[in-house]
Motif scaffolding. Sequence first.
Motif, PDB file in Angstrom:
ATOM      1  N   GLY A 210       0.828  -1.206   0.000  1.00  0.00           N
ATOM      2  CA  GLY A 210       0.000   0.000   0.000  1.00  0.00           C
ATOM      3  C   GLY A 210       0.854   1.244   0.000  1.00  0.00           C
ATOM      4  O   GLY A 210       2.022   1.213   0.397  1.00  0.00           O
ATOM      5  N   VAL A 211       0.294   2.376  -0.428  1.00  0.00           N
ATOM      6  CA  VAL A 211       1.064   3.623  -0.454  1.00  0.00           C
ATOM      7  C   VAL A 211       1.431   4.097   0.947  1.00  0.00           C
ATOM      8  O   VAL A 211       2.389   4.831   1.121  1.00  0.00           O
ATOM      9  N   GLU A 212       0.680   3.670   1.965  1.00  0.00           N
ATOM     10  CA  GLU A 212       0.996   4.037   3.345  1.00  0.00           C
ATOM     11  C   GLU A 212       1.694   2.903   4.088  1.00  0.00           C
ATOM     12  O   GLU A 212       1.813   2.930   5.312  1.00  0.00           O
ATOM     13  N   GLY A 213       2.159   1.909   3.351  1.00  0.00           N
ATOM     14  CA  GLY A 213       2.852   0.767   3.943  1.00  0.00           C
ATOM     15  C   GLY A 213       2.201  -0.540   3.548  1.00  0.00           C
ATOM     16  O   GLY A 213       1.045  -0.577   3.131  1.00  0.00           O
ATOM     17  N   ASP A 214       2.948  -1.618   3.643  1.00  0.00           N
ATOM     18  CA  ASP A 214       2.417  -2.934   3.300  1.00  0.00           C
ATOM     19  C   ASP A 214       1.325  -3.324   4.285  1.00  0.00           C
ATOM     20  O   ASP A 214       1.373  -2.966   5.456  1.00  0.00           O
TER      21      ASP A 214
ATOM     22  N   SER B 269      -7.879   0.673  -0.855  1.00  0.00           N
ATOM     23  CA  SER B 269      -6.586   1.302  -0.637  1.00  0.00           C
ATOM     24  C   SER B 269      -5.872   1.462  -1.968  1.00  0.00           C
ATOM     25  O   SER B 269      -5.996   0.625  -2.850  1.00  0.00           O
ATOM     26  N   GLN B 270      -5.098   2.530  -2.086  1.00  0.00           N
ATOM     27  CA  GLN B 270      -4.235   2.695  -3.248  1.00  0.00           C
ATOM     28  C   GLN B 270      -2.980   1.865  -3.018  1.00  0.00           C
ATOM     29  O   GLN B 270      -2.465   1.807  -1.900  1.00  0.00           O
TER      30      GLN B 270
ATOM     31  N   ARG C  81       1.045   0.710  -4.289  1.00  0.00           N
ATOM     32  CA  ARG C  81       2.235   1.217  -4.964  1.00  0.00           C
ATOM     33  C   ARG C  81       2.874   0.061  -5.725  1.00  0.00           C
ATOM     34  O   ARG C  81       2.604  -1.112  -5.435  1.00  0.00           O
TER      35      ARG C  81
ATOM     36  N   HIS D 266      -5.152   0.093  -7.679  1.00  0.00           N
ATOM     37  CA  HIS D 266      -5.966   0.225  -6.476  1.00  0.00           C
ATOM     38  C   HIS D 266      -6.343  -1.155  -5.974  1.00  0.00           C
ATOM     39  O   HIS D 266      -6.476  -2.101  -6.733  1.00  0.00           O
TER      40      HIS D 266
END
Length: 82
Positions: free
Chosen positions: A33-37, A49-50, A52, A72
């Motif tokens: 995820g863009v805010e962490g796995d 969740s978006q 990466r 996404h």
Amino acid sequence: MAEAPATGQLTAELVTPEQLLFADSVTMVVVPGVEGDFGVLPGHAPLISQVRPGVVDFHLTDGDLVLLGGGHELLPGDRQDA
């Protein structure tokens, strides 16, 4: 992902607009995820969740790894589609 009956597994699918790339029963999926796995287990809460670029880790008995180029993540309560 849909939970498999009484096995503690999920059915994971990796899809593109053109085709289904992967579909199998898994015990867990780890998504970049863009805010962490984040990990997804049987019985997970709905989530969107978006993601990466990175490796999506499908936890199978043989430990397969699948590359994901970005996009996404849509997590309704009973499925995981990337």
